[in-house]
Design a protein around this motif. Structure first.
Motif, PDB file in Angstrom:
ATOM      1  N   LEU A  95       0.847  -1.191   0.000  1.00 31.86           N
ATOM      2  CA  LEU A  95       0.000   0.000   0.000  1.00 31.86           C
ATOM      3  C   LEU A  95       0.878   1.234   0.000  1.00 31.86           C
ATOM      4  CD1 LEU A  95      -2.857   1.359   0.547  1.00 31.86           C
ATOM      5  CD2 LEU A  95      -2.199   1.275   2.946  1.00 31.86           C
ATOM      6  N   ILE A  96       0.647   2.108  -0.956  1.00 29.82           N
ATOM      7  CA  ILE A  96       1.345   3.392  -1.007  1.00 29.82           C
ATOM      8  C   ILE A  96       0.283   4.442  -0.721  1.00 29.82           C
ATOM      9  CG2 ILE A  96       2.645   5.003  -2.443  1.00 29.82           C
ATOM     10  CD1 ILE A  96       2.905   1.920  -3.982  1.00 29.82           C
ATOM     11  N   SER A  97       0.469   5.189   0.366  1.00 28.07           N
ATOM     12  CA  SER A  97      -0.575   6.118   0.760  1.00 28.07           C
ATOM     13  C   SER A  97      -0.018   7.270   1.587  1.00 28.07           C
ATOM     14  CB  SER A  97      -1.641   5.387   1.582  1.00 28.07           C
ATOM     15  OG  SER A  97      -2.662   6.266   1.963  1.00 28.07           O
ATOM     16  N   HIS A  98      -0.650   8.416   1.417  1.00 25.98           N
ATOM     17  CA  HIS A  98      -0.376   9.568   2.267  1.00 25.98           C
ATOM     18  C   HIS A  98      -1.408   9.672   3.385  1.00 25.98           C
ATOM     19  CE1 HIS A  98       1.878  10.695  -1.350  1.00 25.98           C
ATOM     20  NE2 HIS A  98       2.663  11.325  -0.491  1.00 25.98           N
ATOM     21  N   VAL A  99      -2.396   8.810   3.360  1.00 25.59           N
ATOM     22  CA  VAL A  99      -3.461   8.836   4.352  1.00 25.59           C
ATOM     23  C   VAL A  99      -3.024   8.005   5.558  1.00 25.59           C
ATOM     24  CG1 VAL A  99      -5.893   8.348   4.805  1.00 25.59           C
ATOM     25  CG2 VAL A  99      -5.180   9.090   2.523  1.00 25.59           C
ATOM     26  N   VAL A 100      -2.676   8.691   6.628  1.00 27.52           N
ATOM     27  CA  VAL A 100      -2.122   8.048   7.816  1.00 27.52           C
ATOM     28  C   VAL A 100      -3.070   6.991   8.373  1.00 27.52           C
ATOM     29  CG1 VAL A 100      -1.365   8.468  10.182  1.00 27.52           C
ATOM     30  CG2 VAL A 100      -0.739  10.067   8.377  1.00 27.52           C
ATOM     31  N   GLN A 101      -4.336   7.312   8.471  1.00 25.36           N
ATOM     32  CA  GLN A 101      -5.296   6.370   9.048  1.00 25.36           C
ATOM     33  C   GLN A 101      -5.411   5.106   8.197  1.00 25.36           C
ATOM     34  OE1 GLN A 101      -5.935   9.567   8.334  1.00 25.36           O
ATOM     35  NE2 GLN A 101      -6.230  10.541  10.310  1.00 25.36           N
ATOM     36  N   GLU A 102      -5.289   5.260   6.892  1.00 24.37           N
ATOM     37  CA  GLU A 102      -5.355   4.117   5.995  1.00 24.37           C
ATOM     38  C   GLU A 102      -4.188   3.175   6.255  1.00 24.37           C
ATOM     39  OE1 GLU A 102      -4.669   4.609   1.565  1.00 24.37           O
ATOM     40  OE2 GLU A 102      -6.839   4.393   1.683  1.00 24.37           O
ATOM     41  N   ALA A 103      -2.996   3.718   6.359  1.00 21.24           N
ATOM     42  CA  ALA A 103      -1.814   2.901   6.622  1.00 21.24           C
ATOM     43  C   ALA A 103      -1.915   2.224   7.983  1.00 21.24           C
ATOM     44  CB  ALA A 103      -0.562   3.756   6.549  1.00 21.24           C
ATOM     45  N   GLU A 104      -2.360   2.963   8.974  1.00 25.27           N
ATOM     46  CA  GLU A 104      -2.471   2.411  10.323  1.00 25.27           C
ATOM     47  C   GLU A 104      -3.483   1.272  10.358  1.00 25.27           C
ATOM     48  OE1 GLU A 104      -2.903   4.043  14.894  1.00 25.27           O
ATOM     49  OE2 GLU A 104      -3.558   5.329  13.251  1.00 25.27           O
ATOM     50  N   ARG A 105      -4.577   1.426   9.637  1.00 22.06           N
ATOM     51  CA  ARG A 105      -5.661   0.439   9.659  1.00 22.06           C
ATOM     52  C   ARG A 105      -5.318  -0.806   8.835  1.00 22.06           C
ATOM     53  NH1 ARG A 105     -10.837   3.123   8.258  1.00 22.06           N
ATOM     54  NH2 ARG A 105     -11.090   3.394  10.479  1.00 22.06           N
ATOM     55  N   LEU A 106      -4.614  -0.642   7.723  1.00 22.62           N
ATOM     56  CA  LEU A 106      -4.423  -1.746   6.792  1.00 22.62           C
ATOM     57  C   LEU A 106      -3.096  -2.484   6.911  1.00 22.62           C
ATOM     58  CD1 LEU A 106      -5.835  -0.248   3.460  1.00 22.62           C
ATOM     59  CD2 LEU A 106      -6.900  -1.913   4.975  1.00 22.62           C
ATOM     60  N   CYS A 107      -2.091  -1.850   7.490  1.00 21.80           N
ATOM     61  CA  CYS A 107      -0.731  -2.391   7.394  1.00 21.80           C
ATOM     62  C   CYS A 107      -0.257  -3.068   8.672  1.00 21.80           C
ATOM     63  CB  CYS A 107       0.241  -1.266   7.039  1.00 21.80           C
ATOM     64  SG  CYS A 107      -0.141  -0.478   5.476  1.00 21.80           S
ATOM     65  N   ASP A 108       0.499  -4.139   8.486  1.00 20.17           N
ATOM     66  CA  ASP A 108       1.211  -4.781   9.593  1.00 20.17           C
ATOM     67  C   ASP A 108       2.580  -4.135   9.745  1.00 20.17           C
ATOM     68  OD1 ASP A 108      -0.770  -6.768  10.018  1.00 20.17           O
ATOM     69  OD2 ASP A 108       0.056  -7.933   8.366  1.00 20.17           O
ATOM     70  N   ARG A 109       3.205  -3.861   8.599  1.00 15.98           N
ATOM     71  CA  ARG A 109       4.532  -3.253   8.562  1.00 15.98           C
ATOM     72  C   ARG A 109       4.458  -2.017   7.680  1.00 15.98           C
ATOM     73  NH1 ARG A 109       9.102  -5.862   9.544  1.00 15.98           N
ATOM     74  NH2 ARG A 109      10.080  -5.146   7.630  1.00 15.98           N
ATOM     75  N   VAL A 110       5.270  -1.025   8.018  1.00 11.49           N
ATOM     76  CA  VAL A 110       5.301   0.198   7.226  1.00 11.49           C
ATOM     77  C   VAL A 110       6.742   0.610   6.957  1.00 11.49           C
ATOM     78  CG1 VAL A 110       3.080   1.110   8.033  1.00 11.49           C
ATOM     79  CG2 VAL A 110       5.161   1.707   9.258  1.00 11.49           C
ATOM     80  N   ALA A 111       6.905   1.332   5.871  1.00 11.21           N
ATOM     81  CA  ALA A 111       8.164   2.009   5.578  1.00 11.21           C
ATOM     82  C   ALA A 111       7.802   3.480   5.435  1.00 11.21           C
ATOM     83  CB  ALA A 111       8.788   1.481   4.290  1.00 11.21           C
ATOM     84  N   ILE A 112       8.475   4.313   6.197  1.00  9.44           N
ATOM     85  CA  ILE A 112       8.243   5.753   6.136  1.00  9.44           C
ATOM     86  C   ILE A 112       9.400   6.356   5.352  1.00  9.44           C
ATOM     87  CG2 ILE A 112       7.893   7.863   7.454  1.00  9.44           C
ATOM     88  CD1 ILE A 112       5.747   5.709   8.013  1.00  9.44           C
ATOM     89  N   LEU A 113       9.076   7.004   4.239  1.00 11.74           N
ATOM     90  CA  LEU A 113      10.087   7.633   3.392  1.00 11.74           C
ATOM     91  C   LEU A 113      10.052   9.136   3.585  1.00 11.74           C
ATOM     92  CD1 LEU A 113       9.441   5.723   0.047  1.00 11.74           C
ATOM     93  CD2 LEU A 113      11.208   5.266   1.730  1.00 11.74           C
ATOM     94  N   LEU A 114      11.214   9.723   3.695  1.00 13.71           N
ATOM     95  CA  LEU A 114      11.343  11.175   3.802  1.00 13.71           C
ATOM     96  C   LEU A 114      12.521  11.595   2.934  1.00 13.71           C
ATOM     97  CD1 LEU A 114      10.409  13.821   5.108  1.00 13.71           C
ATOM     98  CD2 LEU A 114      11.968  13.344   6.984  1.00 13.71           C
TER      99      LEU A 114
END
Length: 150
Positions: A95-114
């Motif tokens: 999942l590629i998303s800028h929607v924080v709630q979407e990532a929090e709700r759908l993902c087990d693992r995340v990569a935060i890119l800056l």
């Protein structure tokens, strides 16, 4: 139409396509619009069609780039359900998303890119735990801290 074309590109057998396309159109809520020209579709309907297209070959990896864009509440729920179904089937969803709630709700693992660099890679649960106190914290707070750190 379009799903037959993409199914053929994915080497899905014609007989399998004949069975799968109506099921997918029903699943994404477009079964009653299957004969309508895509040019008449709303942005949300195009997103739903793109989701059906992504699922046409029953992939092991489903890539969703900003899947909620243009979707109403029911469409966003559909994306969540399909992601969950994929996970339950032992498949992966990127999942590629800028929607924080979407990532929090759908993902087990995340990569935060800056700025093209990975600032965090790991379980969502670890990101939600304050490293100093061990207490839980909102994802937005964790992200603010990541963005503020050098």
């Amino acid at each position: 139409g379009l799903l037959e074309f993409y199914g053929a590109l994915s080497f899905v057998e014609p007989e399998q396509l004949r069975r799968r396309i109506p099921q997918l159109l029903e699943r994404v809520g477009l079964a009653d619009r299957s004969l309508e020209p895509i040019a008449r579709f709303s942005k949300g309907m195009v997103q739903r069609l793109a989701l059906a297209q992504a699922l046409i070959n029953n992939p092991d990896l489903l890539v969703l780039d900003e899947p909620s864009e243009g979707l109403d509440m029911n469409g966003r729920q559909l994306v969540r359900e399909i992601a969950q179904e994929m996970r339950e089937a032992g498949k992966s969803v990127l999942l590629i998303s800028h929607v924080v709630q979407e990532a929090e709700r759908l993902c087990d693992r995340v990569a935060i890119l800056l700025n093209g660099r990975i600032k965090y890679l790991g379980p969502v649960a670890d990101l939600l735990q304050d490293p100093k106190t061990g207490a839980g914290r909102p994802l937005e707070q964790a992200l603010r801290e990541l963005y503020a750190s050098p």
